[in-house]
Design an enzyme around this catalytic site. Structure first.
Site, mmCIF file in Angstrom:
data_model
loop_
_atom_site.group_PDB
_atom_site.id
_atom_site.type_symbol
_atom_site.label_atom_id
_atom_site.label_comp_id
_atom_site.label_asym_id
_atom_site.label_seq_id
_atom_site.Cartn_x
_atom_site.Cartn_y
_atom_site.Cartn_z
ATOM 1 N N ASP A 21 44.884 62.900 68.403
ATOM 2 C CA ASP A 21 45.592 63.931 68.922
ATOM 3 C C ASP A 21 46.799 64.313 69.185
ATOM 4 O O ASP A 21 48.010 63.755 70.293
ATOM 5 C CB ASP A 21 44.913 64.095 70.107
ATOM 6 N N ASN A 23 48.907 67.517 69.642
ATOM 7 C CA ASN A 23 49.472 68.366 70.711
ATOM 8 C C ASN A 23 48.742 68.215 72.048
ATOM 9 O O ASN A 23 48.789 69.965 72.666
ATOM 10 C CB ASN A 23 49.053 69.501 69.795
ATOM 11 N N ASP A 25 45.371 68.794 72.662
ATOM 12 C CA ASP A 25 44.411 69.636 73.114
ATOM 13 C C ASP A 25 43.078 69.006 73.043
ATOM 14 O O ASP A 25 42.502 70.093 73.695
ATOM 15 C CB ASP A 25 44.357 71.171 72.823
ATOM 16 N N ASP A 29 44.090 66.211 65.241
ATOM 17 C CA ASP A 29 44.821 67.123 64.085
ATOM 18 C C ASP A 29 45.128 66.546 62.716
ATOM 19 O O ASP A 29 45.082 65.331 63.054
ATOM 20 C CB ASP A 29 45.230 68.217 65.413
ATOM 21 N N ASP A 199 30.216 66.978 49.607
ATOM 22 C CA ASP A 199 28.370 67.394 50.187
ATOM 23 C C ASP A 199 27.591 67.970 49.345
ATOM 24 O O ASP A 199 27.078 69.106 48.853
ATOM 25 C CB ASP A 199 28.782 68.168 51.366
ATOM 26 N N GLU A 264 28.099 63.194 47.261
ATOM 27 C CA GLU A 264 27.105 63.093 48.326
ATOM 28 C C GLU A 264 25.706 62.658 48.306
ATOM 29 O O GLU A 264 25.582 64.409 48.572
ATOM 30 C CB GLU A 264 27.552 63.175 49.611
HETATM 31 C C1 GLC Z 1 26.141 66.034 54.545
HETATM 32 C C2 GLC Z 1 26.972 66.450 56.010
HETATM 33 C C3 GLC Z 1 26.333 66.025 57.350
HETATM 34 C C4 GLC Z 1 25.673 67.241 57.047
HETATM 35 C C5 GLC Z 1 25.544 68.339 56.048
HETATM 36 C C6 GLC Z 1 25.078 69.486 55.831
HETATM 37 O O1 GLC Z 1 24.654 65.711 55.076
HETATM 38 O O2 GLC Z 1 27.409 64.605 55.715
HETATM 39 O O3 GLC Z 1 27.345 66.294 58.542
HETATM 40 O O4 GLC Z 1 25.516 67.728 58.320
HETATM 41 O O5 GLC Z 1 25.989 67.370 54.456
HETATM 42 O O6 GLC Z 1 26.390 70.215 55.202
#
Ligand code: GLC
Length: 520
Positions: A21, A23, A25, A29, A199, A264
């Protein structure tokens, strides 16, 4: 063929809210990440993956994007992103960002328009089915539990959400959606990003007829959706048409030099992971078997061998022990044994297998899941423990932030932190550094072939990494007892047991939970 940068690289996953972090908060970041790049250089990291940095209402902590081409104000702005990129590149570190194409936030302007009326021009950007409240369009389940359909009274229709109801699924059968996502890819590549972690990539296309998913009789405990439920996502996930979408993404990214797409990728069967790794599809895809495997040599061996067998000569594996969605491996391994010793053995495995390793921030110091009191919970599905602030020192908030309150509680930073381990040659951090160094100075560990060592006890994992001129054996004892490995004598390049070095005897005697790298 000469290996590409992403085949040689050691990747490091950063959860930006929890790294540093800058800044005060209480939230990590982008400038905080920039300020810590020298730490990553010293560790030997070649590339980082940033979890989502886009504006988002944070229902799923950034995986619910409301603007694909911006930066969440908690994390900084585009100028901070450019600074991070420039400083990383100056150090030879590449940066890949998270692309979340499967769904948007329900607050994304596209969805706000789409839900407004049945005739809105963006209507077909999402998956809508007119109907009545008593009957969802089919039996599909959300990954996070319950029906994957939400009824929207404004237009008396259901919309699909494979994750939270605040995450409506985009309709990738609509070419306008595909084109919009290509523009997002161009936006970040034009800025200089080195690629994407994408993703839920295998789920981008759903069955055109929205047929019911079949019920799966036998459950496979290695597949989370299956361990929880009994539905086989045959029609909602990993459809054949998804490969066209991926090829389209690749065509866009191949217009730029040296960029990569990392999926992923949860195929419906692990055996089919390699189907996504084609010269015109993804360069890399996560292999989730290690994230879920119990600490058991047989489980790891099965995962490695199945990967080696199904990948063939063209697909390149990745390995990862932890990420932001599951309990950290050291915490998992601690449930029925010595987590620290086991995590050291696992680190040797991660960094000596054939393929690209991904390290999850903090695993290099043996960070555990933080305890999250009920009042501090943030994630709707309970993944906060593995997302706690990075533990830099024993100062306030583990040196992560000067704020009185951090966005998630900190873990056991008094005991486990970077500062304490930096000058301790026996620390987890020292082990990771030495492993990465050794990997870089030992061609067989990067380019070498993989071959299982046949004569090892069942509860040990022993394998060869060979080039024409180098013969390496990695021997890992997954038990809490000594084990004997029938190997010729060699030179010990590294052991998880600190004092051990020099020549090895034949047979090789492994201490309880010891991992060694031997040059024959
Ligand atoms: C993937 C991400 C996870 C997220 C899901 C929905 O599995 O790694 O963190 O909740 O997609 O986007």
């Amino acid at each position: 063929m000469a290996l590409q940068w992403w085949q040689r690289a050691v990747f490091y996953q950063i959860y930006p809210r929890s790294f540093a972090d800058s800044n005060g908060d209480g939230i990590g970041d982008l400038d905080g990440v920039t300020a810590r790049l020298d730490y990553l250089t010293a560790l030997g990291i070649d590339a980082i993956w940033l979890n989502p940095v886009n504006p988002s209402p944070l229902d799923d902590w950034g995986y619910d994007v409301s603007d694909y081409c911006g930066i969440h104000p908690d994390l900084g702005d585009l100028a901070a992103f450019d600074r991070l990129l420039a400083e990383a590149h100056r150090r030879g570190i590449r940066v890949i960002v998270d692309l979340v194409p499967n769904h948007t936030s329900n607050q994304h302007p596209w969805f706000v328009e789409s839900r407004a009326s049945r005739t809105n021009p963006k209507r077909d950007w999402y998956i809508w089915v007119p109907g009545s409240l008593d009957r969802p369009p089919n039996n599909w389940q959300s990954t996070f539990g319950g029906s994957a359909w939400k009824y929207d009274p404004t237009t008396a229709s259901w919309y699909l959400h494979i994750f939270l109801e605040q995450q409506p699924d985009l309709n990738f059968r609509n070419p306008a959606v595909v084109e919009a996502m290509h523009n997002v890819i161009r936006f970040w590549l034009d800025r200089g990003a080195d690629g994407f972690r994408i993703d839920v990539i295998a789920g981008l296309i759903k069955d055109a007829e929205l047929r019911d998913n079949p019920i799966r009789a036998a459950t496979d405990p290695d597949i989370p959706w299956n361990a929880k439920g009994t539905q086989d996502p045959l029609y909602s996930h990993d459809r054949p048409e998804v490969h066209d979408i991926i090829r389209g993404f690749r065509r866009v990214s191949d217009r730029y030099e040296q960029r990569i797409l990392v999926g992923e990728t949860w195929p419906r069967e692990h055996e089919r992971l390699a189907d996504f790794l084609r010269p015109d599809e993804l360069q890399l895809a996560f292999n989730f078997r290690f994230l879920l495997a119990r600490y058991d040599a047989r489980r790891f061996r099965a995962a490695i061998e199945q990967t080696e067998k199904s990948f063939g000569p063209t697909a390149w594996p990745t390995w990862t022990l932890s990420n932001h969605d599951f309990s950290r491996h050291i915490s998992r391994y601690s449930r029925d044994g010595d987590g620290e010793a086991r995590a050291r053995v696992a680190a040797v495995m991660l960094l000596t297998l054939r393929g690209t390793p991904f390290i999850y921030y903090g695993e290099e110091i043996g960070m555990r899941d933080a305890a999250i009191p009920a009042a501090s919970k943030r994630d709707p599905v309970g993944r906060d423990g593995c997302r706690s602030p990075m533990q830099w020192s024993d100062a306030r908030n583990g040196g992560f932030s000067t704020s009185a309150n951090t966005w998630l509680p900190c873990g056991d930073f008094k005991a486990v932190n970077v500062a304490r381990q930096l000058n301790d040659p026996h620390s987890m951090l020292a082990l990771y550094r030495r492993l990465i160094e050794l990997r870089k100075s030992t061609p067989a560990l990067v380019e070498g072939s993989y071959r299982a060592f046949d004569n090892a006890p069942e509860d040990c994992l022993v394998f060869h990494r060979d080039t024409a001129t180098q013969h390496i054996v990695v021997a890992l004892n997954f038990t809490a007892e000594p084990r004997e490995i029938d190997l010729p004598a060699g030179t010990i390049l590294l052991s998880t047991v600190p004092e051990r070095a020099g020549d090895s005897e034949s047979p090789l005697m492994l201490a309880p939970n010891e991992g060694v790298i031997v040059m024959l």
